[in-house]
Design a protein around this motif. Structure first.
Motif, short mmCIF file in Angstrom:
data_model
loop_
_atom_site.label_atom_id
_atom_site.label_comp_id
_atom_site.label_asym_id
_atom_site.label_seq_id
_atom_site.Cartn_x
_atom_site.Cartn_y
_atom_site.Cartn_z
N ARG A 73 49.03 -60.05 80.52
CA ARG A 73 49.77 -60.13 81.78
C ARG A 73 48.85 -60.30 82.98
O ARG A 73 49.10 -61.13 83.86
N GLY A 74 47.78 -59.52 83.00
CA GLY A 74 46.82 -59.62 84.10
C GLY A 74 46.17 -60.99 84.15
O GLY A 74 46.02 -61.59 85.22
N LEU A 75 45.81 -61.48 82.98
CA LEU A 75 45.16 -62.79 82.91
C LEU A 75 46.11 -63.88 83.38
O LEU A 75 45.71 -64.81 84.09
N THR A 76 47.37 -63.75 83.00
CA THR A 76 48.37 -64.72 83.44
C THR A 76 48.53 -64.69 84.95
O THR A 76 48.59 -65.73 85.61
N ALA A 77 48.60 -63.49 85.49
CA ALA A 77 48.74 -63.34 86.95
C ALA A 77 47.55 -63.96 87.67
O ALA A 77 47.71 -64.67 88.67
N LEU A 78 46.38 -63.72 87.13
CA LEU A 78 45.16 -64.26 87.73
C LEU A 78 45.17 -65.79 87.69
O LEU A 78 44.82 -66.46 88.66
N ARG A 79 45.62 -66.30 86.56
CA ARG A 79 45.68 -67.75 86.41
C ARG A 79 46.67 -68.35 87.42
O ARG A 79 46.40 -69.38 88.03
#
Lengths: 108, 108
Positions: A73-79
DNA sequence: ACACTCCGTAAGTTTATACTTACGGTTAAG
DNA sequence: CTTAACCGTAAGTATAAACTTACGGAGTGT
């Protein structure tokens, strides 16, 4: 505060990045993550807590151990944050190019 | 140190992110960037320096002013870091799934 | 020459946060 | 029931870094 902002805050620390990278390898207990690191185990626990709040890590209880792994989820948000930024930047570039072209036309 | 690591360090501060976002709008002088911000102009200068070393901003001298704008190199580096991380994470997931399947087979 | 604008840097202070040690809770095993 | 492993949290300290004020340089106009 947006999730992406929290992920950036979380990844803004070298030791935390190191810990986060270790989670790539798969499921790891806190003791495993802390092993060989230059900081104490409680420090690792605190870092993992930050990573968790930033949507970058998830925990799973297994007996007396807590197994941590990467939360996407964090990685997606960052992306998403990155993509949005990228678009607006490119648009600004296009605008700048148009202004440049207009100036060219005027001075002709 | 890798460029991506420096961009993460640079974007790990809220005020610096705010300043960075302002650069999206196009070319801005330091005075323009600092305008309305809760921190002093010298502070903004220092932040811009960090953004510059992180490959996130570029300067162009124009008379007595320094025009700052977004540097895509830092964004590209960050994207690369993110993509690499993403791949390895997915692979770890796949490995975990395989192990899970193997365990299933054994207990059958 | 002078004044004014815009800006970077130095020096020092303040504040945030990364870290340590100490402690207690939980679970599994003898 | 005791022991031991594993871990999170509290409290306090140490360190890094964000910020301020003060200053000087470089460019522009009068």
């Amino acid at each position: 505060m947006l999730l992406a902002e929290r992920t950036l805050d979380a990844l803004g620390d070298p030791t935390r990045r190191l810990i986060f990278k270790r989670l790539k390898g798969g499921n790891k207990s806190v003791e495993e993550v802390a092993r060989g690191l230059s900081v104490s185990r409680p420090a690792v626990s605190q870092h993992l807590k930050v990573l968790k709040t930033a949507g970058l890590a998830v925990v799973r209880v297994e007996g007396t151990r807590r197994i941590y792994s990467v939360d996407t989820r964090g990685l997606t948000a960052l992306r998403g944050w990155l993509d949005g930024f990228w678009d607006k930047t490119l648009m600004a570039f296009r605008d700048a190019a148009e202004k440049e072209a207009a100036r060219e036309r005027e001075t002709r």
